[in-house]
Design a protein around this motif. Structure first.
Motif, PDB file in Angstrom:
ATOM      1  N   GLY A   1       0.800  -1.210   0.000  1.00  0.00           N
ATOM      2  CA  GLY A   1       0.000   0.000   0.000  1.00  0.00           C
ATOM      3  C   GLY A   1       0.836   1.265   0.000  1.00  0.00           C
TER       4      GLY A   1
ATOM      5  N   CYS B   1      -3.207   1.456  -6.244  1.00  0.00           N
ATOM      6  CA  CYS B   1      -4.227   0.823  -5.393  1.00  0.00           C
ATOM      7  C   CYS B   1      -4.780   1.774  -4.331  1.00  0.00           C
ATOM      8  CB  CYS B   1      -3.663  -0.427  -4.717  1.00  0.00           C
ATOM      9  SG  CYS B   1      -2.364  -0.092  -3.509  1.00  0.00           S
ATOM     10  N   HIS B   2      -4.278   3.013  -4.288  1.00  0.00           N
ATOM     11  CA  HIS B   2      -4.724   4.032  -3.327  1.00  0.00           C
ATOM     12  C   HIS B   2      -4.543   3.579  -1.885  1.00  0.00           C
ATOM     13  CE1 HIS B   2      -6.315   6.291  -6.680  1.00  0.00           C
ATOM     14  NE2 HIS B   2      -6.942   5.204  -7.082  1.00  0.00           N
TER      15      HIS B   2
ATOM     16  N   GLN C   1      -4.901   0.621  -0.630  1.00  0.00           N
ATOM     17  CA  GLN C   1      -5.765  -0.475  -0.204  1.00  0.00           C
ATOM     18  C   GLN C   1      -5.086  -1.834  -0.313  1.00  0.00           C
ATOM     19  OE1 GLN C   1      -9.329  -0.102  -2.474  1.00  0.00           O
ATOM     20  NE2 GLN C   1     -10.036   1.664  -1.306  1.00  0.00           N
ATOM     21  N   ARG C   2      -3.941  -1.899  -0.933  1.00  0.00           N
ATOM     22  CA  ARG C   2      -3.088  -3.085  -1.077  1.00  0.00           C
ATOM     23  C   ARG C   2      -3.666  -4.164  -1.991  1.00  0.00           C
ATOM     24  NH1 ARG C   2      -1.872  -4.180   5.118  1.00  0.00           N
ATOM     25  NH2 ARG C   2      -3.702  -5.395   4.736  1.00  0.00           N
TER      26      ARG C   2
END
Length: 87
Positions: free
Chosen positions: A34, A48-49, A51-52
């Motif tokens: 992340g 992924c902003h 969020q992982r």
């Protein structure tokens, strides 16, 4: 040739099952952390902003095909009650 086709079909079926069971996979850009490591520190992953997880390519294709099918098969509403359904 038959063995190759069967192996390819088995691989595709396995990937389809994986996308159905687990639609999200780890982000490849940040390796599922992340965060992106920079020279000055770390920053949230843009892909992924933070969020992982990212939606798998196969699941994205399935969602797109479902959306297209739903848009193409939506029944039309008729203007008046007396109108025939085939017009």
């Amino acid at each position: 040739m038959l063995l190759t086709s069967a192996a390819l079909l088995a691989i595709l079926a396995g990937y389809a099952a994986l996308c159905a069971v687990s639609p999200f996979g780890p982000c490849r850009k940040c390796s599922g952390t992340g965060l992106r490591e920079l020279r000055k520190g770390s920053k949230l992953c843009r892909r992924c902003h933070g969020q992982r997880r990212r939606l798998r390519i196969g699941r994205r294709a399935l969602n797109s095909s479902r959306r297209t099918h739903a848009a193409g098969t939506t029944p039309r509403t008729t203007a008046s009650k007396g109108a025939a359904p085939w017009h």
